[in-house]
Design an enzyme around this catalytic site. Structure first.
Site, PDB file in Angstrom:
ATOM      1  N   GLY A 118     -50.781  12.243  24.540  1.00 30.92           N
ATOM      2  CA  GLY A 118     -49.633  12.091  25.444  1.00 30.92           C
ATOM      3  C   GLY A 118     -49.399  13.366  26.229  1.00 30.92           C
ATOM      4  O   GLY A 118     -50.065  14.380  26.007  1.00 30.92           O
ATOM      5  N   GLU A 164     -68.219  -4.484  20.329  1.00 28.35           N
ATOM      6  CA  GLU A 164     -67.643  -5.205  21.473  1.00 28.35           C
ATOM      7  C   GLU A 164     -67.080  -6.544  21.003  1.00 28.35           C
ATOM      8  O   GLU A 164     -67.642  -7.184  20.120  1.00 28.35           O
ATOM      9  CB  GLU A 164     -68.760  -5.440  22.511  1.00 28.35           C
ATOM     10  CG  GLU A 164     -68.326  -6.157  23.770  1.00 28.35           C
ATOM     11  CD  GLU A 164     -67.291  -5.371  24.577  1.00 28.35           C
ATOM     12  OE1 GLU A 164     -66.085  -5.609  24.351  1.00 28.35           O
ATOM     13  OE2 GLU A 164     -67.697  -4.544  25.408  1.00 28.35           O
ATOM     14  N   PHE A 168     -48.785   6.525  27.126  1.00 28.76           N
ATOM     15  CA  PHE A 168     -48.757   5.550  28.224  1.00 28.76           C
ATOM     16  C   PHE A 168     -47.751   4.412  27.965  1.00 28.76           C
ATOM     17  O   PHE A 168     -46.798   4.213  28.737  1.00 28.76           O
ATOM     18  CB  PHE A 168     -50.197   5.038  28.430  1.00 28.76           C
ATOM     19  CG  PHE A 168     -50.331   3.725  29.116  1.00 28.76           C
ATOM     20  CD1 PHE A 168     -49.764   3.513  30.362  1.00 28.76           C
ATOM     21  CD2 PHE A 168     -51.049   2.685  28.513  1.00 28.76           C
ATOM     22  CE1 PHE A 168     -49.902   2.277  31.002  1.00 28.76           C
ATOM     23  CE2 PHE A 168     -51.195   1.465  29.149  1.00 28.76           C
ATOM     24  CZ  PHE A 168     -50.612   1.255  30.385  1.00 28.76           C
ATOM     25  N   LYS A 198     -56.173  -0.050  11.932  1.00 23.90           N
ATOM     26  CA  LYS A 198     -54.960  -0.779  12.320  1.00 23.90           C
ATOM     27  C   LYS A 198     -54.708  -1.950  11.358  1.00 23.90           C
ATOM     28  O   LYS A 198     -53.565  -2.216  10.990  1.00 23.90           O
ATOM     29  CB  LYS A 198     -55.079  -1.292  13.762  1.00 23.90           C
ATOM     30  CG  LYS A 198     -54.908  -0.210  14.816  1.00 23.90           C
ATOM     31  CD  LYS A 198     -53.434   0.147  15.045  1.00 23.90           C
ATOM     32  CE  LYS A 198     -53.250   1.045  16.253  1.00 23.90           C
ATOM     33  NZ  LYS A 198     -51.851   1.442  16.479  1.00 23.90           N
ATOM     34  N   ASP A 240     -46.404  16.047  14.375  1.00 18.87           N
ATOM     35  CA  ASP A 240     -47.420  15.119  13.892  1.00 18.87           C
ATOM     36  C   ASP A 240     -46.812  14.174  12.849  1.00 18.87           C
ATOM     37  O   ASP A 240     -46.122  14.636  11.928  1.00 18.87           O
ATOM     38  CB  ASP A 240     -48.537  15.974  13.245  1.00 18.87           C
ATOM     39  CG  ASP A 240     -49.791  15.184  12.954  1.00 18.87           C
ATOM     40  OD1 ASP A 240     -49.693  13.960  12.727  1.00 18.87           O
ATOM     41  OD2 ASP A 240     -50.865  15.804  12.950  1.00 18.87           O
ATOM     42  N   ILE A 241     -47.114  12.892  12.979  1.00 20.96           N
ATOM     43  CA  ILE A 241     -46.609  11.924  11.979  1.00 20.96           C
ATOM     44  C   ILE A 241     -47.246  12.166  10.605  1.00 20.96           C
ATOM     45  O   ILE A 241     -46.766  11.637   9.603  1.00 20.96           O
ATOM     46  CB  ILE A 241     -46.850  10.446  12.404  1.00 20.96           C
ATOM     47  CG1 ILE A 241     -48.329  10.188  12.716  1.00 20.96           C
ATOM     48  CG2 ILE A 241     -45.977  10.069  13.583  1.00 20.96           C
ATOM     49  CD1 ILE A 241     -48.698   8.717  12.807  1.00 20.96           C
ATOM     50  N   ARG A 246     -61.274  -9.876  28.918  1.00 23.95           N
ATOM     51  CA  ARG A 246     -60.051  -9.248  28.414  1.00 23.95           C
ATOM     52  C   ARG A 246     -58.845  -9.982  28.980  1.00 23.95           C
ATOM     53  O   ARG A 246     -58.884 -10.473  30.112  1.00 23.95           O
ATOM     54  CB  ARG A 246     -59.976  -7.763  28.835  1.00 23.95           C
ATOM     55  CG  ARG A 246     -61.005  -6.872  28.155  1.00 23.95           C
ATOM     56  CD  ARG A 246     -60.746  -6.757  26.661  1.00 23.95           C
ATOM     57  NE  ARG A 246     -61.747  -5.957  25.968  1.00 23.95           N
ATOM     58  CZ  ARG A 246     -62.822  -6.450  25.355  1.00 23.95           C
ATOM     59  NH1 ARG A 246     -63.077  -7.746  25.382  1.00 23.95           N
ATOM     60  NH2 ARG A 246     -63.649  -5.656  24.708  1.00 23.95           N
ATOM     61  N   TYR A 264     -61.320   1.858  14.497  1.00 28.21           N
ATOM     62  CA  TYR A 264     -59.975   1.716  15.091  1.00 28.21           C
ATOM     63  C   TYR A 264     -59.340   0.410  14.605  1.00 28.21           C
ATOM     64  O   TYR A 264     -58.208   0.406  14.095  1.00 28.21           O
ATOM     65  CB  TYR A 264     -60.099   1.731  16.616  1.00 28.21           C
ATOM     66  CG  TYR A 264     -58.821   1.418  17.370  1.00 28.21           C
ATOM     67  CD1 TYR A 264     -57.651   2.142  17.174  1.00 28.21           C
ATOM     68  CD2 TYR A 264     -58.789   0.375  18.317  1.00 28.21           C
ATOM     69  CE1 TYR A 264     -56.483   1.850  17.889  1.00 28.21           C
ATOM     70  CE2 TYR A 264     -57.630   0.091  19.034  1.00 28.21           C
ATOM     71  CZ  TYR A 264     -56.484   0.824  18.813  1.00 28.21           C
ATOM     72  OH  TYR A 264     -55.335   0.528  19.524  1.00 28.21           O
TER      73      TYR A 264
HETATM   74  N1  LIG Z   1     -53.441   0.699  25.663  1.00 27.65           N
HETATM   75  C1  LIG Z   1     -53.640  -0.507  25.174  1.00 27.65           C
HETATM   76  O1  LIG Z   1     -54.299  -1.335  25.797  1.00 27.65           O
HETATM   77  C2  LIG Z   1     -53.045  -0.901  23.839  1.00 27.65           C
HETATM   78  C3  LIG Z   1     -53.046  -2.268  23.502  1.00 27.65           C
HETATM   79  C4  LIG Z   1     -52.493  -2.655  22.288  1.00 27.65           C
HETATM   80  C5  LIG Z   1     -51.954  -1.721  21.438  1.00 27.65           C
HETATM   81  N2  LIG Z   1     -51.971  -0.407  21.778  1.00 27.65           N
HETATM   82  C6  LIG Z   1     -51.335   0.543  20.858  1.00 27.65           C
HETATM   83  O2  LIG Z   1     -50.184   1.034  21.509  1.00 27.65           O
HETATM   84  C7  LIG Z   1     -49.892   2.364  21.081  1.00 27.65           C
HETATM   85  C8  LIG Z   1     -49.786   3.273  22.286  1.00 27.65           C
HETATM   86  O3  LIG Z   1     -51.015   3.275  22.966  1.00 27.65           O
HETATM   87  P1  LIG Z   1     -51.224   3.919  24.414  1.00 27.65           P
HETATM   88  O4  LIG Z   1     -52.223   3.105  25.135  1.00 27.65           O
HETATM   89  O5  LIG Z   1     -49.920   4.195  25.021  1.00 27.65           O
HETATM   90  O6  LIG Z   1     -51.967   5.262  24.009  1.00 27.65           O
HETATM   91  P2  LIG Z   1     -51.536   6.798  24.147  1.00 27.65           P
HETATM   92  O7  LIG Z   1     -52.625   7.605  23.561  1.00 27.65           O
HETATM   93  O8  LIG Z   1     -51.130   7.068  25.549  1.00 27.65           O
HETATM   94  O9  LIG Z   1     -50.252   6.845  23.208  1.00 27.65           O
HETATM   95  C9  LIG Z   1     -50.326   7.229  21.843  1.00 27.65           C
HETATM   96  C10 LIG Z   1     -49.434   8.423  21.665  1.00 27.65           C
HETATM   97  O10 LIG Z   1     -49.412   8.781  20.280  1.00 27.65           O
HETATM   98  C11 LIG Z   1     -49.499  10.188  20.192  1.00 27.65           C
HETATM   99  N3  LIG Z   1     -50.069  10.503  18.874  1.00 27.65           N
HETATM  100  C12 LIG Z   1     -51.350  10.307  18.447  1.00 27.65           C
HETATM  101  N4  LIG Z   1     -51.502  10.744  17.194  1.00 27.65           N
HETATM  102  C13 LIG Z   1     -50.287  11.230  16.801  1.00 27.65           C
HETATM  103  C14 LIG Z   1     -49.817  11.842  15.612  1.00 27.65           C
HETATM  104  N5  LIG Z   1     -50.636  12.041  14.567  1.00 27.65           N
HETATM  105  N6  LIG Z   1     -48.530  12.246  15.544  1.00 27.65           N
HETATM  106  C15 LIG Z   1     -47.691  12.057  16.611  1.00 27.65           C
HETATM  107  N7  LIG Z   1     -48.088  11.483  17.775  1.00 27.65           N
HETATM  108  C16 LIG Z   1     -49.377  11.068  17.864  1.00 27.65           C
HETATM  109  C17 LIG Z   1     -50.368  10.636  21.359  1.00 27.65           C
HETATM  110  O11 LIG Z   1     -50.160  11.979  21.746  1.00 27.65           O
HETATM  111  C18 LIG Z   1     -49.919   9.650  22.448  1.00 27.65           C
HETATM  112  O12 LIG Z   1     -48.848  10.172  23.200  1.00 27.65           O
HETATM  113  C19 LIG Z   1     -50.992   2.721  20.100  1.00 27.65           C
HETATM  114  O13 LIG Z   1     -50.521   2.466  18.790  1.00 27.65           O
HETATM  115  C20 LIG Z   1     -52.114   1.763  20.447  1.00 27.65           C
HETATM  116  O14 LIG Z   1     -52.944   1.531  19.349  1.00 27.65           O
HETATM  117  C21 LIG Z   1     -52.503   0.026  22.962  1.00 27.65           C
END
Ligand SMILES: NC(=O)c1ccc[n+]([C@@H]2O[C@H](COP(=O)([O-])OP(=O)(O)OC[C@H]3O[C@@H](n4cnc5c(N)ncnc54)[C@H](O)[C@@H]3O)[C@@H](O)[C@H]2O)c1
Length: 314
Positions: free
Chosen positions: A36, A273, A11, A149, A55-56, A212, A145
């Protein structure tokens, strides 16, 4: 620049990729598609230097990628993102978010690649100050989670202190907008709008008084990209949010405009929460000249338009 973006088919990753391409960079995306979708990058796939499904946690693959390309920056967004999933299955989240980040850091150290690490506001303890949460606010690993992080953040910063590697930790607040999933794994705004359009009840966990600070995805992507371009933020932690919080009750009402469509249900993880999340983004404003541009009202309406166009309503 040559840039590696992990999680680029997700996203927020999608929005970050679009900005980086617009700025004229050579971009490689690595995503294992665990959350994704290829659909997310369809619009710009041909502009990518390479899209790698992988995969990372695969160190051999990482080595190949880092040997093949001479990266200038790695934007590391790939992660398991769901709080509830992390409670049910902490191993997966820890392996992806902490160990996976360590593998990325090792490659970046070997190849001298600057790192932008995507953390989250979920690492913070509840807000008790009307000025909001600054980067100096205490953290609290309320869920695996958050714990994973925080551990990863510490590793990322240790590479700055121990090796002088330019690294920055970014902590965006809850992000929403087009391309966020609308099911249980999605974000609250997407879930509520989807339910509204389907004529279903909006379910709120607990009393709904939890707040939020909601950041529109384009503002989030701008912030993340800028953090990578700046020389002033190495070794720093940076927040980004709207600077305005809304309770889940208020949010539901903004979206559905009808109290009878809202119901409260038992919280599934009350212990994890965070009661109040309000962002103070003064540091990002000062160091990156970054400020959010999209109001909550505007962002909700853009998201609703996208959900309407994307899903079939019969
Ligand atoms: N959505 C939010 O509100 C939010 C807020 C703050 C931070 N984040 C962080 O932003 C980042 C993106 O989040 P998002 O909301 O777009 O979520 P998302 O799940 O859409 O994006 C994460 C992506 O990482 C990929 N992924 C997961 N594990 C993987 C691996 N082992 N190897 C390769 N790819 C992998 C997934 O397929 C996905 O496309 C994340 O690090 C998340 O923690 C999200």
């Amino acid at each position: 620049m040559n840039i590696l973006l992990t999680g680029g088919a997700g996203f927020i990753g999608r929005a970050v990729a679009m900005k980086l391409l617009k700025d004229g960079h050579q971009l490689v995306i690595l995503d294992d598609l665990s959350n994704g979708q290829e659909e997310n990058i369809k619009e710009f796939r041909t502009e990518l230097t390479e899209f790698i499904i992988g995969d990372i946690k695969n160190e051999t693959l990482l080595e190949e990628i880092f040997n093949k390309y001479d990266f200038d920056i790695c934007y590391h967004l790939g992660a398991s993102i769901n709080v509830q999933d992390s409670i049910d299955d902490p191993r997966t989240t820890f392996n992806n978010d902490t160990i996976g980040t360590f593998y990325i850091m090792e490659q970046c150290r070997t190849h001298q690649v600057k790192v932008v690490f995507m953390s989250t506001c979920m690492v913070y303890d509840r807000c008790i100050d009307e000025n909001g949460i600054t980067e100096a606010h205490p953290t609290k690993p309320a869920s695996p989670y958050a714990g994973a992080k925080i551990a990863a953040e510490n590793m990322v910063l240790s590479y700055f202190y121990a090796y002088g590697l330019p690294t920055v930790v970014v902590r965006p607040f809850n992000t929403y907008g087009p391309f966020q999933k609308t099911g249980g794994e999605g974000g609250v705004v997407a879930i509520f709008i989807h339910k509204k359009l389907k004529g279903e009840y909006l379910s709120i966990y607990g009393e709904g008084t939890q707040t939020r600070d909601l950041l529109y995805v384009d503002d989030c992507a701008d912030f993340v990209v800028q953090a990578g371009y700046s020389d002033k933020v190495s070794g720093e932690i940076l927040n980004a949010g709207l600077g305005q919080d809304v309770s889940i009750n208020e949010l539901a009402k903004m979206i559905v405009q009808d109290d009878s469509r809202i119901k409260h249900i038992k919280h599934i993880h009350p212990q994890s929460e965070i009661q109040k999340l309000l962002c103070n983004y003064e540091k990002a404003k000062k160091l990156l000249q970054w400020e959010p541009k999209v109001s909550l009202e505007k962002g909700i309406s853009k998201t609703e338009e996208w959900i309407k166009e994307t899903y079939q309503w019969k």
